[in-house]
Enzyme design. Structure first.
Site, PDB file in Angstrom:
ATOM      1  N   HIS A 142      -8.843  -1.187   9.576  1.00 38.20           N
ATOM      2  CA  HIS A 142      -7.729  -2.052   9.188  1.00 38.20           C
ATOM      3  C   HIS A 142      -7.426  -1.901   7.698  1.00 38.20           C
ATOM      4  O   HIS A 142      -6.268  -1.779   7.289  1.00 38.20           O
ATOM      5  CB  HIS A 142      -8.116  -3.499   9.523  1.00 38.20           C
ATOM      6  CG  HIS A 142      -7.064  -4.508   9.238  1.00 38.20           C
ATOM      7  ND1 HIS A 142      -6.236  -5.013  10.203  1.00 38.20           N
ATOM      8  CD2 HIS A 142      -6.701  -5.129   8.076  1.00 38.20           C
ATOM      9  CE1 HIS A 142      -5.413  -5.899   9.665  1.00 38.20           C
ATOM     10  NE2 HIS A 142      -5.681  -5.986   8.367  1.00 38.20           N
ATOM     11  N   GLU A 143      -8.473  -1.889   6.873  1.00 38.41           N
ATOM     12  CA  GLU A 143      -8.271  -1.755   5.426  1.00 38.41           C
ATOM     13  C   GLU A 143      -7.670  -0.403   5.063  1.00 38.41           C
ATOM     14  O   GLU A 143      -6.793  -0.302   4.202  1.00 38.41           O
ATOM     15  CB  GLU A 143      -9.604  -1.926   4.690  1.00 38.41           C
ATOM     16  CG  GLU A 143     -10.315  -3.247   4.930  1.00 38.41           C
ATOM     17  CD  GLU A 143      -9.394  -4.426   4.772  1.00 38.41           C
ATOM     18  OE1 GLU A 143      -8.554  -4.424   3.855  1.00 38.41           O
ATOM     19  OE2 GLU A 143      -9.511  -5.351   5.584  1.00 38.41           O
ATOM     20  N   HIS A 146      -4.016  -0.392   5.581  1.00 43.68           N
ATOM     21  CA  HIS A 146      -3.237  -1.043   4.518  1.00 43.68           C
ATOM     22  C   HIS A 146      -2.909  -0.046   3.404  1.00 43.68           C
ATOM     23  O   HIS A 146      -1.842  -0.112   2.798  1.00 43.68           O
ATOM     24  CB  HIS A 146      -4.020  -2.218   3.928  1.00 43.68           C
ATOM     25  CG  HIS A 146      -3.878  -3.487   4.695  1.00 43.68           C
ATOM     26  ND1 HIS A 146      -2.664  -4.083   4.945  1.00 43.68           N
ATOM     27  CD2 HIS A 146      -4.814  -4.290   5.282  1.00 43.68           C
ATOM     28  CE1 HIS A 146      -2.847  -5.193   5.639  1.00 43.68           C
ATOM     29  NE2 HIS A 146      -4.147  -5.338   5.854  1.00 43.68           N
ATOM     30  N   GLU A 207      -0.065  -7.134   8.398  1.00 46.22           N
ATOM     31  CA  GLU A 207      -1.279  -7.310   9.176  1.00 46.22           C
ATOM     32  C   GLU A 207      -1.131  -6.719  10.573  1.00 46.22           C
ATOM     33  O   GLU A 207      -2.037  -6.057  11.086  1.00 46.22           O
ATOM     34  CB  GLU A 207      -1.644  -8.792   9.266  1.00 46.22           C
ATOM     35  CG  GLU A 207      -2.130  -9.388   7.961  1.00 46.22           C
ATOM     36  CD  GLU A 207      -3.426  -8.742   7.504  1.00 46.22           C
ATOM     37  OE1 GLU A 207      -4.445  -8.880   8.194  1.00 46.22           O
ATOM     38  OE2 GLU A 207      -3.410  -8.079   6.461  1.00 46.22           O
ATOM     39  N   ASP A 211      -3.317  -3.650  12.011  1.00 49.56           N
ATOM     40  CA  ASP A 211      -4.057  -3.770  13.275  1.00 49.56           C
ATOM     41  C   ASP A 211      -3.790  -2.565  14.168  1.00 49.56           C
ATOM     42  O   ASP A 211      -4.711  -1.958  14.716  1.00 49.56           O
ATOM     43  CB  ASP A 211      -3.632  -5.038  14.021  1.00 49.56           C
ATOM     44  CG  ASP A 211      -4.245  -6.307  13.438  1.00 49.56           C
ATOM     45  OD1 ASP A 211      -5.167  -6.203  12.612  1.00 49.56           O
ATOM     46  OD2 ASP A 211      -3.786  -7.400  13.823  1.00 49.56           O
TER      47      ASP A 211
END
Length: 491
Positions: A142-143, A146, A207, A211
């Site tokens: 997930h990070e 981003h 977000e 995901d």
């Protein structure tokens, strides 16, 4: 102090970062980028960052992170988190042109965050709370998403939604916090409320996208995509009755719709190939020992379990071996680690832990053959290099330690601790002139620019058999002077 400053970082956006302008102003000095100039706080002409600008901001920001946060410097833990991170990076098609650097923060809270330039931090509490490697991979994937989806650059649009005085006040609070934490945090309390809702509202789409991209990458890497929903749901349930949820849930708002979406995506993905690993559980055990004290109750219980042969699992035996070393029962520690190493001779964690215990017990010469043999196969392994150098130093072979450390110290993304060990080897060898450069490199990487400059100036023109030393030192002096001039200009 660490908690207050870490909270400040997380308020700024943690995962979906609030604004590149904030980061530029917080550390107030761009590192050399293509243009040597980062976005101007007062300019409204550019609404997105170039990748090189974003990288320059991150390179500057990590100096502050290293200076003010309690980072883990254990080579095995650093090596593990980087191997896991790059395993996921390899499966994200949009990550191939980006730099990444993974680091660990000694903090019991459940959190992870991405910074500009691909710097991704994970709290030790998140690792010790995860039941398996797939749960940790879910968060890290997930990070990484981003970063690859350029959510930082997109968030620049937010600056038109926040008043400049409010933003400037918040930036000033963080600058104050770096010098006077209580005063800075107090000032933040008066300005963050208005920003907080705007930041949260602006990150929900980011977000969702993180995901989606993250779950695809972890599935391609062989992890269990079902861990995404499982981990979020577990955290939600375990904190249902707490007044304040974990920081991860505050910066990653989770609702039932998001969990259901993650579960639906997982159902359409292939069966996991490698959802868990022994190394994850060994590192988890290693990190869990950070607060271990000699002769603890748990140590005494494990000692009894070993005696009655009920200490059966590899992870439990490894944990007790480390406990034994803490309690200076080196014979038990070495016997257990040797047994584990013989059973899995290519396991780096067992090998390095065995070597570390030999060094701690005052027998570094016994560690050297094991390390030299493995270095022939994996000559760039950071834990092997550091442990081998420590063994050589303790065995009164500082020149040999210096040689291997110099071979790796100036490579990209070298860990700060390599310069600390290099300085020790140089000092033992009587190479005092070289120590100044190593100390300068260490201080620079830890964010102490004034201290680093003083050391580099002492090192300049001193005796060294390294033909590139003078050029390298002068370049670092020029870089630091440029940064310090920019900081004075912006005050």
């Amino acid at each position: 102090m660490f908690k207050q400053i870490l909270t400040s970082i997380q308020i700024l956006g943690s995962i979906a970062l609030s604004s590149a302008i904030i980061y530029t102003a917080v550390w107030s000095a761009p590192i050399e980028a293509a243009s040597n100039k980062l976005p101007d706080m007062g300019s409204s002409t550019s609404r997105t960052l170039s990748i090189s600008q974003e990288q320059a901001i991150g390179d500057e920001y990590i100096l502050g992170v290293r200076r003010y946060l309690p980072l883990i410097d254990d080579p095995l833990s650093i090596d593990y988190i980087n191997h896991l991170g790059f395993r996921l990076v390899e499966q994200n098609p949009e990550a191939q042109d980006r730099r990444f650097y993974f680091f660990l923060i000694q903090d019991s809270t459940l959190n992870a965050f991405a910074l500009p330039g691909g710097y991704i931090g994970t709290h030790t509490g998140l690792i010790t709370a995860a039941e398996n490697e797939s749960e940790l991979a879910a968060v890290m994937g997930h990070e990484i998403a981003h970063v690859t989806q350029r959510h930082l650059a997109r968030r620049l649009e937010l600056r038109n939604q926040l008043s400049f005085p409010t933003l400037a006040s918040f930036i000033g609070a963080i600058l104050i916090a770096s010098q006077n934490p209580e005063a800075g945090v107090g000032m933040m309390a008066t300005t963050q409320a208005g920003m907080q809702q705007a930041l949260i509202n602006h990150t929900r789409e980011n977000e969702k996208e993180a995901d989606r991209i993250g779950i695809q990458a972890m599935s391609r890497a062989g992890f269990d995509p079902g861990a995404v929903a499982a981990f979020f749901e577990k955290m939600q349930q375990s904190t249902r009755y707490l007044r304040k949820p974990p920081e991860f849930l505050m910066t990653h708002p989770v609702n039932q719709t998001r969990i259901s979406d993650a579960r639906a995506r997982a159902r359409n993905m292939p069966e996991p190939r490698n959802p868990d690993s022994l190394d994850f559980h060994l590192i988890k055990a290693r990190l869990a020992l950070s607060d271990e004290r000699p002769n603890s109750k748990n140590y005494q219980e494990n000692k009894k379990r070993l005696a009655n042969k009920s200490l059966k699992s590899e992870v439990d035996q490894y944990f007790f071996a480390l406990q034994s070393a803490i309690n200076e029962d080196y014979k038990t520690a070495i016997d257990l680690l040797m047994q584990l190493y013989i059973g899995r001779q290519r396991n780096l964690i067992y090998l390095v832990s065995l070597a570390e215990t030999y060094i701690q017990s005052g027998k570094p010469a016994k560690a050297i053959p094991f390390l030299e043999s493995e270095l022939k196969t994996t000559p760039t392994s950071y834990p092997l290099i550091m442990t081998y150098a420590k063994a050589l130093i303790e065995n009164e072979q500082p020149m040999a330690a210096r040689a291997i450390l110099l071979e790796h110290a100036y490579k990209k993304n070298a860990e700060p601790q390599i310069f600390k060990l290099l300085g020790k080897a140089q000092s033992m060898a009587g190479l005092v002139d070289e120590v100044h450069e190593s100390q300068g490199q260490l201080l620079y990487s830890m964010g102490d620019l004034e201290g680093a400059l003083a050391q580099f100036e002492l090192a300049l023109g001193q005796t060294s058999d390294d033909p590139y030393a003078t050029t390298r030192i002068q370049a670092k002096i020029d870089q630091i002077q440029f940064i310090l001039r920019e900081r004075r200009y912006r005050k």
